[in-house]
Design an enzyme around this catalytic site. Structure first.
Site, PDB file in Angstrom:
ATOM      1  N   HIS A 264       0.840  -1.207   0.000  1.00  0.00           N
ATOM      2  CA  HIS A 264       0.000   0.000   0.000  1.00  0.00           C
ATOM      3  C   HIS A 264       0.871   1.252   0.000  1.00  0.00           C
ATOM      4  O   HIS A 264       0.689   2.158  -0.832  1.00  0.00           O
ATOM      5  CB  HIS A 264      -0.920  -0.014   1.225  1.00  0.00           C
ATOM      6  CG  HIS A 264      -1.816   1.180   1.324  1.00  0.00           C
ATOM      7  ND1 HIS A 264      -3.109   1.184   0.850  1.00  0.00           N
ATOM      8  CD2 HIS A 264      -1.605   2.413   1.844  1.00  0.00           C
ATOM      9  CE1 HIS A 264      -3.651   2.374   1.072  1.00  0.00           C
ATOM     10  NE2 HIS A 264      -2.753   3.139   1.683  1.00  0.00           N
ATOM     11  N   GLU A 265       1.798   1.324   0.945  1.00  0.00           N
ATOM     12  CA  GLU A 265       2.646   2.514   1.034  1.00  0.00           C
ATOM     13  C   GLU A 265       3.575   2.623  -0.177  1.00  0.00           C
ATOM     14  O   GLU A 265       3.936   3.741  -0.581  1.00  0.00           O
ATOM     15  CB  GLU A 265       3.451   2.492   2.333  1.00  0.00           C
ATOM     16  CG  GLU A 265       2.608   2.455   3.610  1.00  0.00           C
ATOM     17  CD  GLU A 265       1.559   3.552   3.705  1.00  0.00           C
ATOM     18  OE1 GLU A 265       1.762   4.628   3.090  1.00  0.00           O
ATOM     19  OE2 GLU A 265       0.531   3.352   4.373  1.00  0.00           O
ATOM     20  N   HIS A 268       1.925   4.664  -2.785  1.00  0.00           N
ATOM     21  CA  HIS A 268       2.130   6.098  -2.547  1.00  0.00           C
ATOM     22  C   HIS A 268       3.522   6.515  -3.013  1.00  0.00           C
ATOM     23  O   HIS A 268       3.697   7.552  -3.661  1.00  0.00           O
ATOM     24  CB  HIS A 268       2.008   6.402  -1.048  1.00  0.00           C
ATOM     25  CG  HIS A 268       0.611   6.418  -0.529  1.00  0.00           C
ATOM     26  ND1 HIS A 268      -0.385   7.213  -1.056  1.00  0.00           N
ATOM     27  CD2 HIS A 268       0.047   5.757   0.532  1.00  0.00           C
ATOM     28  CE1 HIS A 268      -1.504   7.032  -0.358  1.00  0.00           C
ATOM     29  NE2 HIS A 268      -1.273   6.155   0.589  1.00  0.00           N
ATOM     30  N   GLU A 294      -4.403   8.052  -2.906  1.00  0.00           N
ATOM     31  CA  GLU A 294      -4.921   6.781  -2.403  1.00  0.00           C
ATOM     32  C   GLU A 294      -5.233   5.818  -3.542  1.00  0.00           C
ATOM     33  O   GLU A 294      -5.106   4.602  -3.388  1.00  0.00           O
ATOM     34  CB  GLU A 294      -6.166   7.008  -1.543  1.00  0.00           C
ATOM     35  CG  GLU A 294      -5.861   7.544  -0.160  1.00  0.00           C
ATOM     36  CD  GLU A 294      -4.934   6.623   0.632  1.00  0.00           C
ATOM     37  OE1 GLU A 294      -5.141   5.399   0.606  1.00  0.00           O
ATOM     38  OE2 GLU A 294      -4.005   7.138   1.273  1.00  0.00           O
TER      39      GLU A 294
END
Length: 494
Positions: A264-265, A268, A294
């Site tokens: 997830h990160e 980003h 996001e």
């Protein structure tokens, strides 16, 4: 030339932003507990300095003069975005910005101390101070921007978001999810009855999990020469595009939560690392807003990381690092596991939006004064029971104390998570339509085509268009939640 003056000014602002970002990451990951008071003072002073330079009255004339110059298309876009940013920054006086930084940092530091024991009463006064400050900020911004107070706060995180647009979408989504969740759980129970879940060994040392995570970060395209991975109480992506700092948190009894947090990160981080470098110091060269941000993190986590094709590629790496052989048939039920839970960051694709909608509704009530902080545990519990069928009334640590956003003063941020999830599925649908071999590429560990599509359609666009414009140009249509609902039904309703 006034454009040249603005360009030099943006370089100066970028240096201060760089320092503040790295200091903030260090405070969350490496600073000794006793350093908090002085760190808060230092960052408050730097924030005040940045705000004074960002709101310097002479900039208004420079902007006006630059707009009259013979500029390229990109330069005109840069000046327009600088002006939008300037108007938003001049909403607040410098002394308030310093007070906000000081209040939110002290609140966040107290949250880190009080949360492990779920000490709501010790933390409550700090949150009350933050909410009072946020109400003050919203009123100032609303007056200048001509927006409703909550819309004025959302404008800081994702320009263009309005409650009039979001609330009906969330109401429709909530209605679907509350009805869909029990059906999906029943189907899952049937599958598990036929093939029981394999129990993890519960022996997953942090260093092995980190090694696996680092390898998967690089596999999806993250440049380790311009980024790193560490540990924090709450996973986040910070730093600057040339030095992206990712964090996760580990459990040794299982490995998926940390790995999915890392993916997830990393999403980003990929966005930050691939923003247009020539405009990095201008607002137009920075990430557009949190909904698109996001969408990039959730694309990597959900469309790639929870895709069965990804595990065809990843399973041999998992076996090598963790010393266990899992078949896809054994692992996917864990990857796609649905369960009612208290923790947002650990929630699955089906329940996660309900966590976000809960916060969206509560923070509006807090901002308007319809509800006070002292009422939060009971109000939180009531919505958790209505939406997810579980109670948090005796567990504030995993109720209203679980997120860092409110302690740090980030009101208006939460809607971006679910809007981003919708955008991610819409981007995936557009990619598959153009590139039918997407799943085969992922299975082979080849992310070049997927990353090229996102680099050209999303990353390099930065803030050179509005969120709706960027999404529409990338996918050929405006935000369409039908893609998200169809994705959930296909993955969890079949």
């Amino acid at each position: 030339m006034s454009f040249a003056k603005l360009d030099a000014h943006c370089h100066s602002l970028s240096a201060l932003e760089h320092a503040l970002s790295i200091l903030g990451v260090d405070e969350a990951t490496a600073m000794a507990p006793g350093g908090g008071e002085q760190r808060a003072e230092a960052m408050a002073s730097l924030s005040g300095m940045l705000h004074r330079q960002t709101t310097d009255p002479k900039l208004a004339q420079w902007i006006a003069d630059a707009k009259a110059e013979d500029l390229t298309t990109e330069q005109n876009i840069a000046v327009a975005e600088f002006e939008r940013s300037y108007i938003n920054m001049t909403c607040l006086p410098s002394d308030f910005v310093e007070r906000k930084m000081r209040t939110s940092m002290r609140s966040e530091q107290l949250w880190r101390t009080a949360r492990p024991n779920g000490d709501w009463e010790a933390f409550r006064p700090a949150l009350e101070g933050v909410v009072e400050m946020v109400r003050e900020e919203a009123a100032m911004r609303a007056e200048v921007l001509g927006l409703a107070p909550y819309d004025a706060l959302m404008e800081q995180f994702d320009p263009g978001n309005r409650t009039s647009d979001i609330t009906p979408v969330f109401a429709e989504l909530k209605m679907f999810l509350v009805d869909f969740l029990p059906k999906a759980l029943a189907l899952q129970d049937e599958r598990h009855a036929k093939r029981p879940l394999r129990t993890p060994s519960g022996e997953y040392p942090v260093e092995r999990q980190k090694a696996l995570g680092l390898e998967m970060m690089q596999a999806v395209g993250f440049d380790m020469n311009h980024g790193s991975l560490s540990v924090s109480d709450h996973p986040f992506c910070g730093g600057v595009p040339t030095d992206v700092r990712l964090t996760t948190r580990y459990r040794t009894d299982e490995f998926l939560s940390a790995l999915m947090g890392i993916l997830h990160e990393t999403g980003h981080g990929l966005y930050e690392q691939n923003l247009p470098k020539e405009w990095a110091h201008w607002p137009s060269g920075k990430a557009r807003g949190m909904s698109i941000h996001e969408s990039q993190s959730l694309f990597v986590e959900k469309q790639i990381g929870r895709n069965p094709a990804f595990w065809q590629f990843a399973l041999p790496h998992l076996a090598r690092h963790l010393g266990e052989d899992w078949s896809i048939e054994d692992l996917l039920p864990h990857v796609h596991l649905i369960k009612r839970g208290k923790i947002r960051v650990d929630a699955d694709e089906v329940t996660y939006p309900l966590h976000v909608i809960l916060r969206y509704e509560l923070e509006q009530a807090l901002l308007s004064g319809e509800m006070e902080v002292r009422d939060l545990p009971e109000a939180w519990d009531a919505k958790m029971r209505d939406y997810l069928g579980i109670s948090t009334i005796d567990d504030p640590k995993n109720g209203p104390m679980q997120d860092v956003h409110w302690p740090s003063g980030a009101f208006g941020y939460f809607p971006s998570y679910t809007l981003g999830a919708m955008m991610a599925t819409q981007q995936w649908a557009a990619i598959v339509a153009e590139h039918p071999a997407a799943n085969a590429d992922i299975a082979a560990g080849d992310l070049d085509a997927l990353n090229a599509w996102r680099r050209n359609r999303i990353w390099l666009k930065a803030s050179m268009g509005s969120t709706p414009e960027i999404l529409r140009e990338a996918t050929g249509e405006s935000l369409n939640p039908a893609h998200f609902i169809a994705h959930l039904e296909a993955r969890y309703g079949a």
